[in-house]
Scaffold this active site. Structure first.
Site, PDB file in Angstrom:
ATOM      1  N   ASN A  26       3.408 -14.567  26.801  1.00 32.55           N
ATOM      2  CA  ASN A  26       2.018 -14.116  26.906  1.00 32.55           C
ATOM      3  C   ASN A  26       1.203 -15.320  27.386  1.00 32.55           C
ATOM      4  O   ASN A  26       0.867 -16.207  26.611  1.00 32.55           O
ATOM      5  CB  ASN A  26       1.550 -13.636  25.524  1.00 32.55           C
ATOM      6  CG  ASN A  26       0.134 -13.102  25.560  1.00 32.55           C
ATOM      7  OD1 ASN A  26      -0.543 -13.180  26.585  1.00 32.55           O
ATOM      8  ND2 ASN A  26      -0.310 -12.572  24.440  1.00 32.55           N
ATOM      9  N   ARG A  85       3.729 -10.091  28.949  1.00 34.96           N
ATOM     10  CA  ARG A  85       2.564  -9.262  28.664  1.00 34.96           C
ATOM     11  C   ARG A  85       1.554  -9.470  29.791  1.00 34.96           C
ATOM     12  O   ARG A  85       1.144 -10.605  30.065  1.00 34.96           O
ATOM     13  CB  ARG A  85       1.936  -9.678  27.333  1.00 34.96           C
ATOM     14  CG  ARG A  85       0.707  -8.852  27.010  1.00 34.96           C
ATOM     15  CD  ARG A  85      -0.371  -9.678  26.416  1.00 34.96           C
ATOM     16  NE  ARG A  85      -1.591  -8.902  26.272  1.00 34.96           N
ATOM     17  CZ  ARG A  85      -2.754  -9.437  25.992  1.00 34.96           C
ATOM     18  NH1 ARG A  85      -2.865 -10.738  25.839  1.00 34.96           N
ATOM     19  NH2 ARG A  85      -3.810  -8.690  25.875  1.00 34.96           N
ATOM     20  N   HIS A 126      -5.191  -3.107  25.144  1.00 33.53           N
ATOM     21  CA  HIS A 126      -4.451  -3.054  23.867  1.00 33.53           C
ATOM     22  C   HIS A 126      -3.446  -1.897  23.868  1.00 33.53           C
ATOM     23  O   HIS A 126      -3.085  -1.385  22.803  1.00 33.53           O
ATOM     24  CB  HIS A 126      -5.403  -2.842  22.660  1.00 33.53           C
ATOM     25  CG  HIS A 126      -6.252  -4.016  22.319  1.00 33.53           C
ATOM     26  ND1 HIS A 126      -7.528  -3.877  21.832  1.00 33.53           N
ATOM     27  CD2 HIS A 126      -6.012  -5.335  22.367  1.00 33.53           C
ATOM     28  CE1 HIS A 126      -8.053  -5.067  21.604  1.00 33.53           C
ATOM     29  NE2 HIS A 126      -7.146  -5.975  21.931  1.00 33.53           N
ATOM     30  N   LEU A 164      -8.195  -3.651  15.183  1.00 34.13           N
ATOM     31  CA  LEU A 164      -9.337  -4.511  14.847  1.00 34.13           C
ATOM     32  C   LEU A 164      -8.887  -5.950  14.655  1.00 34.13           C
ATOM     33  O   LEU A 164      -8.273  -6.299  13.631  1.00 34.13           O
ATOM     34  CB  LEU A 164      -9.994  -4.010  13.549  1.00 34.13           C
ATOM     35  CG  LEU A 164     -10.285  -2.505  13.505  1.00 34.13           C
ATOM     36  CD1 LEU A 164     -10.803  -2.104  12.135  1.00 34.13           C
ATOM     37  CD2 LEU A 164     -11.277  -2.124  14.599  1.00 34.13           C
ATOM     38  N   GLY A 215     -10.198  -9.308  19.357  1.00 40.50           N
ATOM     39  CA  GLY A 215     -10.558  -8.226  20.286  1.00 40.50           C
ATOM     40  C   GLY A 215     -10.309  -6.921  19.552  1.00 40.50           C
ATOM     41  O   GLY A 215      -9.342  -6.834  18.800  1.00 40.50           O
ATOM     42  N   ARG A 243     -17.271 -10.887  21.642  1.00 46.07           N
ATOM     43  CA  ARG A 243     -17.684  -9.956  22.700  1.00 46.07           C
ATOM     44  C   ARG A 243     -18.680  -8.932  22.154  1.00 46.07           C
ATOM     45  O   ARG A 243     -18.489  -8.416  21.060  1.00 46.07           O
ATOM     46  CB  ARG A 243     -16.457  -9.224  23.261  1.00 46.07           C
ATOM     47  CG  ARG A 243     -15.664 -10.059  24.239  1.00 46.07           C
ATOM     48  CD  ARG A 243     -14.381  -9.365  24.643  1.00 46.07           C
ATOM     49  NE  ARG A 243     -13.228  -9.963  23.992  1.00 46.07           N
ATOM     50  CZ  ARG A 243     -11.996  -9.455  24.009  1.00 46.07           C
ATOM     51  NH1 ARG A 243     -11.756  -8.342  24.647  1.00 46.07           N
ATOM     52  NH2 ARG A 243     -11.011 -10.064  23.394  1.00 46.07           N
ATOM     53  N   MET A 284     -13.886 -12.713  10.819  1.00 40.30           N
ATOM     54  CA  MET A 284     -14.321 -11.735   9.826  1.00 40.30           C
ATOM     55  C   MET A 284     -14.170 -12.254   8.392  1.00 40.30           C
ATOM     56  O   MET A 284     -15.020 -12.007   7.539  1.00 40.30           O
ATOM     57  CB  MET A 284     -13.539 -10.426  10.013  1.00 40.30           C
ATOM     58  CG  MET A 284     -13.983  -9.307   9.133  1.00 40.30           C
ATOM     59  SD  MET A 284     -15.756  -8.914   9.319  1.00 40.30           S
ATOM     60  CE  MET A 284     -15.700  -7.623  10.539  1.00 40.30           C
ATOM     61  N   ARG A 285     -13.070 -12.996   8.147  1.00 36.96           N
ATOM     62  CA  ARG A 285     -12.882 -13.505   6.775  1.00 36.96           C
ATOM     63  C   ARG A 285     -14.027 -14.415   6.374  1.00 36.96           C
ATOM     64  O   ARG A 285     -14.569 -14.318   5.281  1.00 36.96           O
ATOM     65  CB  ARG A 285     -11.563 -14.282   6.704  1.00 36.96           C
ATOM     66  CG  ARG A 285     -10.626 -13.733   5.673  1.00 36.96           C
ATOM     67  CD  ARG A 285      -9.315 -14.436   5.722  1.00 36.96           C
ATOM     68  NE  ARG A 285      -8.940 -14.779   7.104  1.00 36.96           N
ATOM     69  CZ  ARG A 285      -7.767 -15.276   7.445  1.00 36.96           C
ATOM     70  NH1 ARG A 285      -6.858 -15.505   6.531  1.00 36.96           N
ATOM     71  NH2 ARG A 285      -7.477 -15.559   8.689  1.00 36.96           N
ATOM     72  N   GLY A 345      -5.567  -7.798  12.814  1.00 36.08           N
ATOM     73  CA  GLY A 345      -5.821  -8.734  11.705  1.00 36.08           C
ATOM     74  C   GLY A 345      -6.819  -8.199  10.690  1.00 36.08           C
ATOM     75  O   GLY A 345      -6.617  -8.315   9.473  1.00 36.08           O
ATOM     76  N   ILE A 346      -7.899  -7.574  11.163  1.00 38.39           N
ATOM     77  CA  ILE A 346      -8.919  -7.048  10.249  1.00 38.39           C
ATOM     78  C   ILE A 346      -8.452  -5.715   9.660  1.00 38.39           C
ATOM     79  O   ILE A 346      -8.520  -5.487   8.449  1.00 38.39           O
ATOM     80  CB  ILE A 346     -10.269  -6.870  10.988  1.00 38.39           C
ATOM     81  CG1 ILE A 346     -10.757  -8.216  11.544  1.00 38.39           C
ATOM     82  CG2 ILE A 346     -11.312  -6.252  10.064  1.00 38.39           C
ATOM     83  CD1 ILE A 346     -11.966  -8.119  12.480  1.00 38.39           C
ATOM     84  N   GLY A 347      -7.967  -4.833  10.517  1.00 34.41           N
ATOM     85  CA  GLY A 347      -7.550  -3.498  10.078  1.00 34.41           C
ATOM     86  C   GLY A 347      -6.399  -3.529   9.080  1.00 34.41           C
ATOM     87  O   GLY A 347      -6.328  -2.701   8.174  1.00 34.41           O
ATOM     88  N   GLU A 364       3.129  -5.932  18.727  1.00 32.01           N
ATOM     89  CA  GLU A 364       3.071  -5.932  20.191  1.00 32.01           C
ATOM     90  C   GLU A 364       4.311  -6.589  20.790  1.00 32.01           C
ATOM     91  O   GLU A 364       4.832  -6.135  21.801  1.00 32.01           O
ATOM     92  CB  GLU A 364       1.786  -6.620  20.664  1.00 32.01           C
ATOM     93  CG  GLU A 364       0.556  -5.755  20.376  1.00 32.01           C
ATOM     94  CD  GLU A 364      -0.755  -6.475  20.614  1.00 32.01           C
ATOM     95  OE1 GLU A 364      -1.131  -7.291  19.753  1.00 32.01           O
ATOM     96  OE2 GLU A 364      -1.389  -6.227  21.641  1.00 32.01           O
TER      97      GLU A 364
HETATM   98  P1  AMP Z   1      -6.136 -10.840  15.196  1.00 34.78           P
HETATM   99  O1  AMP Z   1      -6.921 -11.120  16.446  1.00 34.78           O
HETATM  100  O2  AMP Z   1      -5.484  -9.485  15.178  1.00 34.78           O
HETATM  101  O3  AMP Z   1      -5.195 -11.948  14.811  1.00 34.78           O
HETATM  102  O4  AMP Z   1      -7.223 -10.783  13.992  1.00 34.78           O
HETATM  103  C1  AMP Z   1      -8.060 -11.868  13.691  1.00 34.78           C
HETATM  104  C2  AMP Z   1      -9.163 -11.402  12.777  1.00 34.78           C
HETATM  105  O5  AMP Z   1      -8.593 -10.872  11.556  1.00 34.78           O
HETATM  106  C3  AMP Z   1     -10.120 -12.522  12.348  1.00 34.78           C
HETATM  107  O6  AMP Z   1     -11.455 -12.079  12.457  1.00 34.78           O
HETATM  108  C4  AMP Z   1      -9.753 -12.747  10.892  1.00 34.78           C
HETATM  109  O7  AMP Z   1     -10.809 -13.241  10.123  1.00 34.78           O
HETATM  110  C5  AMP Z   1      -9.394 -11.339  10.478  1.00 34.78           C
HETATM  111  N1  AMP Z   1      -8.683 -11.316   9.207  1.00 34.78           N
HETATM  112  C6  AMP Z   1      -7.454 -11.779   8.918  1.00 34.78           C
HETATM  113  N2  AMP Z   1      -7.198 -11.622   7.581  1.00 34.78           N
HETATM  114  C7  AMP Z   1      -8.315 -11.054   7.036  1.00 34.78           C
HETATM  115  C8  AMP Z   1      -8.691 -10.641   5.696  1.00 34.78           C
HETATM  116  N3  AMP Z   1      -7.870 -10.788   4.680  1.00 34.78           N
HETATM  117  N4  AMP Z   1      -9.906 -10.106   5.527  1.00 34.78           N
HETATM  118  C9  AMP Z   1     -10.774  -9.938   6.570  1.00 34.78           C
HETATM  119  N5  AMP Z   1     -10.473 -10.300   7.821  1.00 34.78           N
HETATM  120  C10 AMP Z   1      -9.272 -10.857   8.054  1.00 34.78           C
END
Ligand code: AMP
Length: 406
Positions: free
Chosen positions: A9, A83, A171, A199, A202, A231, A274-275, A321-323, A375
């Site tokens: 990637n 990718r 995605h 989520l 991106g 974004r 988000m964390r 990561g968020i979902g 992925e």
């Molecule tokens: P990704 O791009 O799929 O790796 O997701 C990254 C996002 O997931 C970031 O905003 C992280 O803060 C969020 N994330 C990962 N773990 C958590 C958690 N336990 N609670 C809230 N957001 C999270």
């Protein structure tokens, strides 16, 4: 049939790579970053799970791949899967040939940050492994089943016919994997109507009917749709002329603001993560609280809008990561969808451990699942499929030639 697939990637200054070994269901990951700068380095883990951090000053993509792959020399891949963000009108993964490279290059105006970097990666791996089959797996391909009423913008027709201005969606590997795995868990593999919410940094949503994408939140580029890390997602298209006329901004400045300084970061004026925002909100940071609220409300609005494309709604899958990790965001999003008869179970939602799949509704109404995305696994699967097809086609040709010459 490949036993090990190398997944590449390639970004403009980084390469994520992973080697997937079929028999041992085993993966090795690496990340080369800051390429072309004095700080270029490779991070990853060895076979024995030891951390690796190698400084490779000023290394380019090819050097980084050489160094990275020399660490896993015992496991030379049988095939390589790349990718690729934008595949134009290509509807499936393709064996990389000069013609496919031309198509990826032709789609560059639609993905100016991504496609040129992917081409550098393809060029490097072709030079390093001239004998290996290499496959391009496109983020856009899964969404090529969208009907015209979902993919056309209401702008003059010639912009579509002459300049390919339409909604493509992104995605795709994640939405495809998650909807397949989720519908399998629900006992109706690739059947029925589902919404997926990917989520992460991106983010996008997708509506899937009988295993096919029928609408998605991202459009011509990955900027359309949901609020993301940096974004903006949807804004009034007149924002551009407003900023140009009133603040004298040029299109590059506007583009940068919408892609890199907006979203959760722009709203909170604190972070794109988000964390971090959830922690800050718990301590009373008002802008962090607002950013979370806008994120969840806009997500719910997008899911409700996409449901219009489905003859029937069987359920919703959260991923990314968020979902996958935030019970709080899942609960808040569902609180904005009270009229869909979702029977959300707070207890199941809260008890779901990180990175695990599970059902979070109470057993009536549309189902709600958390399905961790994969992925890399999906790219390896598609690469294997294309390589197998190629091998069986060349075997058929060989036996036909033998019959002819016999
Ligand atoms: P990704 O791009 O799929 O790796 O997701 C990254 C996002 O997931 C970031 O905003 C992280 O803060 C969020 N994330 C990962 N773990 C958590 C958690 N336990 N609670 C809230 N957001 C999270």
């Amino acid at each position: 049939m490949p036993n090990s697939v190398l997944i590449i990637n390639c970004g403009s200054s980084s390469i994520k790579f992973a080697l997937l070994l079929k028999d041992q269901n085993f993966r090795i990951h690496g990340l080369a970053e800051n390429l072309g700068t004095p700080n270029a380095r490779i991070k990853g883990v060895t076979m024995g799970n030891e951390p690796v951090d190698i400084h490779i000053p000023n290394a380019d993509h090819k050097e980084a791949l050489e160094v990275g792959l020399s660490r896993i020399a015992n496991h030379k891949p049988d095939a390589i899967g790349h990718r690729i963000v934008h595949g134009g009108k290509l509807t499936q993964a393709e064996l990389i040939t000069d013609d496919i490279i031309d198509i990826i290059r032709a789609a560059t105006p639609l993905a100016p940050l991504h496609n040129p970097a992917h081409l550098v990666g393809i060029e490097a791996t072709r030079r390093l492994f001239p004998d290996l089959p290499q496959v391009a797996v496109f983020d856009t391909a899964f969404h090529q089943t969208m009907p015209a009423h979902a993919y056309r913008y209401a702008v003059p027709k010639y912009l579509y016919t002459e300049h390919n201005v339409r909604r493509y969606g992104f995605h795709g590997t994640s939405h495809a994997y998650v909807s397949e795995r989720g519908s399998e868990l629900a006992g109706s593999y690739k059947k029925g109507g589902w919404l997926t919410a990917h989520l992460g940094n991106g983010s996008s949503t997708c509506a899937i009917w009988n295993g096919q994408s029928i609408d998605t939140s991202m459009g011509l580029t990955p900027l359309e749709g949901l609020v993301m890390g940096t974004r903006s997602g949807d804004v009034d298209p007149s924002l551009h002329s407003f900023l140009a006329k009133n603040l004298g901004w040029d299109i590059y400045k506007i583009d940068k603001m919408l892609n890199s300084q907006s979203g959760l970061l722009g709203l909170s004026d604190l972070s794109n993560d988000m964390r971090t925002l959830i922690e800050a909100s718990e301590k009373g940071h008002e802008d962090a609280t607002l950013a979370i609220e806008v994120f969840c409300y806009r997500l719910a609005k997008s899911l409700a809008a996409l449901s219009c494309g489905l003859p029937r709604l069987d359920g919703l899958f959260f991923t990314g990561g968020i979902g996958e990790n935030s019970a709080f965001i899942r609960e808040k999003t569902l609180s904005y969808l009270p009229h869909f008869d979702f029977n959300f179970s707070k207890e199941k939602n809260d008890s779901l451990k990180r990175g695990t799949e599970g059902r979070i509704d109470a057993g009536t109404g549309p189902q709600i699942w958390v399905v961790p995305t994969d992925e890399e696994g999906r790219i390896a699967q598609e690469t294997t499929l294309v390589v197998n097809q190629k091998m069986s086609t060349s075997n058929v040709k060989k036996s036909q030639a033998e019959i002819t010459t016999a």
